[in-house]
Design a protein around this motif. Structure first.
Motif, PDB file in Angstrom:
ATOM      1  N   UNK A 129       0.844  -1.191   0.000  1.00 36.10           N
ATOM      2  CA  UNK A 129       0.000   0.000   0.000  1.00 36.10           C
ATOM      3  C   UNK A 129       0.874   1.234   0.000  1.00 36.10           C
ATOM      4  N   UNK A 130       0.300   2.352  -0.436  1.00 39.51           N
ATOM      5  CA  UNK A 130       1.054   3.599  -0.541  1.00 39.51           C
ATOM      6  C   UNK A 130       0.256   4.743   0.061  1.00 39.51           C
ATOM      7  N   UNK A 131      -0.475   4.436   1.139  1.00 35.00           N
ATOM      8  CA  UNK A 131      -1.316   5.437   1.768  1.00 35.00           C
ATOM      9  C   UNK A 131      -0.747   5.938   3.079  1.00 35.00           C
ATOM     10  N   UNK A 132      -1.487   6.837   3.715  1.00 35.03           N
ATOM     11  CA  UNK A 132      -1.059   7.415   4.996  1.00 35.03           C
ATOM     12  C   UNK A 132      -1.775   6.769   6.171  1.00 35.03           C
ATOM     13  N   UNK A 133      -2.486   5.659   5.961  1.00 37.23           N
ATOM     14  CA  UNK A 133      -3.296   5.059   7.009  1.00 37.23           C
ATOM     15  C   UNK A 133      -2.495   4.477   8.152  1.00 37.23           C
ATOM     16  N   UNK A 134      -3.172   4.065   9.237  1.00 36.55           N
ATOM     17  CA  UNK A 134      -2.497   3.532  10.423  1.00 36.55           C
ATOM     18  C   UNK A 134      -1.817   2.189  10.191  1.00 36.55           C
ATOM     19  N   UNK A 135      -2.220   1.482   9.133  1.00 31.76           N
ATOM     20  CA  UNK A 135      -1.614   0.194   8.804  1.00 31.76           C
ATOM     21  C   UNK A 135      -1.121   0.214   7.363  1.00 31.76           C
ATOM     22  N   UNK A 136      -0.251  -0.735   7.039  1.00 34.31           N
ATOM     23  CA  UNK A 136       0.194  -0.914   5.654  1.00 34.31           C
ATOM     24  C   UNK A 136      -0.123  -2.350   5.229  1.00 34.31           C
ATOM     25  N   UNK A 137      -0.451  -2.521   3.962  1.00 34.93           N
ATOM     26  CA  UNK A 137      -0.713  -3.851   3.414  1.00 34.93           C
ATOM     27  C   UNK A 137       0.616  -4.539   3.122  1.00 34.93           C
ATOM     28  N   UNK A 138       0.794  -5.759   3.670  1.00 29.55           N
ATOM     29  CA  UNK A 138       2.043  -6.483   3.414  1.00 29.55           C
ATOM     30  C   UNK A 138       1.820  -7.741   2.585  1.00 29.55           C
ATOM     31  N   UNK A 139       0.585  -8.269   2.559  1.00 34.09           N
ATOM     32  CA  UNK A 139       0.323  -9.410   1.669  1.00 34.09           C
ATOM     33  C   UNK A 139      -1.171  -9.648   1.537  1.00 34.09           C
ATOM     34  N   UNK A 140      -1.528 -10.211   0.400  1.00 28.07           N
ATOM     35  CA  UNK A 140      -2.903 -10.654   0.149  1.00 28.07           C
ATOM     36  C   UNK A 140      -2.840 -11.919  -0.684  1.00 28.07           C
ATOM     37  N   UNK A 141      -3.434 -12.978  -0.162  1.00 33.41           N
ATOM     38  CA  UNK A 141      -3.592 -14.223  -0.902  1.00 33.41           C
ATOM     39  C   UNK A 141      -5.085 -14.381  -1.150  1.00 33.41           C
ATOM     40  N   UNK A 142      -5.473 -14.352  -2.401  1.00 33.00           N
ATOM     41  CA  UNK A 142      -6.893 -14.363  -2.749  1.00 33.00           C
ATOM     42  C   UNK A 142      -7.603 -15.561  -2.137  1.00 33.00           C
ATOM     43  N   UNK A 143      -8.776 -15.290  -1.560  1.00 36.13           N
ATOM     44  CA  UNK A 143      -9.597 -16.317  -0.892  1.00 36.13           C
ATOM     45  C   UNK A 143      -8.839 -17.028   0.227  1.00 36.13           C
ATOM     46  N   UNK A 144      -7.879 -16.317   0.827  1.00 41.10           N
ATOM     47  CA  UNK A 144      -7.137 -16.886   1.949  1.00 41.10           C
ATOM     48  C   UNK A 144      -7.014 -15.865   3.073  1.00 41.10           C
ATOM     49  N   UNK A 145      -6.146 -14.858   2.919  1.00 42.40           N
ATOM     50  CA  UNK A 145      -6.024 -13.864   3.974  1.00 42.40           C
ATOM     51  C   UNK A 145      -5.341 -12.596   3.487  1.00 42.40           C
ATOM     52  N   UNK A 146      -5.567 -11.537   4.262  1.00 45.64           N
ATOM     53  CA  UNK A 146      -4.936 -10.243   4.059  1.00 45.64           C
ATOM     54  C   UNK A 146      -4.152  -9.941   5.329  1.00 45.64           C
ATOM     55  N   UNK A 147      -2.932  -9.481   5.173  1.00 48.08           N
ATOM     56  CA  UNK A 147      -2.103  -9.156   6.337  1.00 48.08           C
ATOM     57  C   UNK A 147      -1.720  -7.686   6.293  1.00 48.08           C
TER      58      UNK A 147
END
Length: 538
Positions: A207-225
């Motif tokens: 992710x490239x936003x200013x939010x409190x968290x950052x996206x580090x991985x996404x496995x479709x139909x499994x999980x988002x971290x």
């Protein structure tokens, strides 16, 4: 014997002491773990997620993630969907004779890369959104241009100063990203961005936003971290890590919640929620949404010659047992608007639904079938995703409608599809009928009203009369609430008569959480929860 007994007693005493020590250590460990809970785990059906690129994302579940990793110029807080609040912009004002909004950005805000937030980032993101030209761009249709005044001042020029924009800017579609990072990953805001932009694959895993968290991985139909954003401009995010785990089956969500494997279950059925209501370790949170499930019927004779007849569509609408859906499938935890504007916005009320909306009337449905030239009924295919909304699956709703329509001789063929196939088929206007949802992520009635006579009308092949378009335009331009509500009322009467859209449920969302977390506040508008608010209970 006494020696042996004494020895045995000493051994037993030692064992008892050891046991007490172990219990104390274990209890201390549990308390310490509770006090230092570092990971938040959600159980969610995320099967509809296809991207995390703000310029392309337009589905139901992703905004929970998007809201955690991106921020907008302005925002709205749970329970207050009237007053716009500062976020990345600390102040704003109308300029140029009311033709533009000028925003003063906060100082000291940085992206995860370390790059500072500037007006150039706002300009890049808005122009990229418009030039990628996918469905999200329609949210920004009143943005005519963006001008950089100085590094922390940006002007957003409106295409029509009489149409709404400020509260629409709370939509995560208009999130602000780090333009330097996005460009480095192949992103562009040029006029041909729809053909040349290459940043989406990277944005799906970062992710490239200013939010409190950052996206580090996404496995479709499994999980988002997600991981804590160490450069966040407010107080640090409460958790070091957030895991959004795909659990499509509500029974599996319930089991995971009871075992403590997840901290919140977002898709439990009404019956399952009732079953855990008295569990001392679980709390049930609720809030009326602005989302809804609706059925869209085509007007295309090429897809279904009978549905192309207005009276036949009206017959379908009057053959449905709406109370049975709300009371039987939702256990009463839902309401229903008359048509495309949800209850709670601009004069849309349950009373209005009772006055002008569809109601179950089998005798009227049969008369309408006769008027349509099919007194013995007809058949059509209803497509829907293999998913659920507010814990109620589309399949169950489809089966209920199938049984309802059979009472007047209408045969309904149920067509369950994976979410991606359904989305493509519906957006390309190839569906006879669809069960789906609506959840704009900014509570502006124009975001519901305009698509019904715009892009959604194209999906159902409705040749929209000028009268309908004029009503929406007038309502959007009307500043006086009572007059605006009156215009939207006329618009809704027209949509009810047209009978392309049948709203079935506007859910009262209920989420089950463990007591290991607190401050889980449901939002009414689409994204369900702001993860920055959620904290460990200890």
């Amino acid at each position: 014997m006494r020696h042996m007994t004494s020895s045995h007693g000493s051994q037993m005493g030692a064992l008892a002491l050891a046991a007490l020590v172990l219990i104390a250590v274990a209890t201390s460990g549990i308390s310490a773990m509770a006090a230092t809970k570092t990971t938040l785990v959600l159980g969610v059906d995320i099967s509809d997620t296809r991207t995390f690129d703000p310029a392309r994302q337009f589905e139901y579940s992703p905004p929970i993630t998007m809201r955690a990793v991106y921020e907008t110029l302005v925002t709205m807080t749970p329970g207050d969907y009237v007053n716009v609040k500062p976020l990345l912009a600390k102040s704003w004002k109308l300029v140029d004779g009311g033709r533009a909004w000028q925003f003063q950005l906060r100082e000291g805000v940085k992206f995860p890369s370390g790059n500072p937030l500037t007006a150039e980032d706002v300009k890049f993101c808005f122009e990229r959104l418009l030039n990628i030209k996918e469905n999200p761009a329609e949210v920004a249709e009143n943005v005519a241009g963006v001008e950089v005044v100085d590094p922390l001042t940006v002007k957003v020029v409106m295409a029509d100063k009489n149409q709404p924009l400020l509260n629409i800017l709370a939509s995560v579609t208009l999130a602000i990203a780090d333009s330097k990072t996005v460009k480095a990953q192949g992103g562009t805001s040029a006029k041909d961005a729809d053909k040349t932009d290459k940043a989406t694959p990277w944005l799906d895993q970062h992710s490239a936003g200013t939010g409190p968290y950052i996206l580090t991985s996404w496995v479709r139909n499994s999980e988002i971290v997600l991981e804590r954003n160490k450069n966040y401009w407010r107080a640090p995010a409460p958790f070091e890590r957030v895991v959004i785990r795909h659990i499509g089956d509500s029974a599996a969500q319930l089991l995971a919640l009871r075992r403590g494997d997840i901290d919140a279950a977002l898709n439990l059925t009404p019956d399952q929620l009732e079953s855990v209501a008295r569990d001392q370790n679980i709390r049930i949170l609720s809030g009326t949404s602005l989302d809804y499930m609706y059925m869209a019927l085509t007007s295309s004779a090429a897809l279904n010659k009978t549905l192309a007849i207005q009276a036949a569509r009206q017959a379908v609408a009057h053959a449905i047992d709406y109370d049975g859906i709300i009371k039987g499938l939702m256990l009463g935890y839902a309401t229903r608007p008359a048509t495309f504007i949800p209850v709670g916005l601009d004069g849309s009320t349950e009373a209005l639904t009772a006055e002008i909306g569809y109601r179950e009337d089998l005798a009227k449905a049969k008369r309408l079938l006769a008027e349509a030239g099919v007194p013995n009924g007809f058949s059509f295919r209803l497509s829907y995703g293999k998913a659920s909304i507010a814990g109620t699956s589309y399949d169950l709703v489809g089966q209920k409608i199938q049984a309802d329509l059979a009472r007047v001789g209408i045969t309904l063929e149920l067509d369950p599809l994976d979410q991606a196939t359904l989305r493509t088929q519906y957006r390309e206007g190839k569906s006879q009928a669809v069960l789906t949802f609506w959840n704009p992520d900014a509570p502006e009635p124009y975001l519901w009203a305009q698509p019904a006579v715009g892009r959604v009308a194209k999906r159902v092949h409705w040749a929209v009369p000028k009268e309908a378009i004029d009503l929406v335009t007038r309502a959007g331009a009307e500043a006086e609430p009572t007059k605006q509500s009156a215009i939207y009322r006329e618009y809704q009467k027209l949509l009810v008569d047209q009978a392309n859209y049948i709203i079935l449920i506007q859910p009262i969302y209920r989420v089950a959480t463990t007591k290991a977390i607190t401050d889980y506040q449901l939002t009414a508008a689409g994204w369900q929860v702001d993860l920055y608010d959620v904290k460990p209970a200890h």
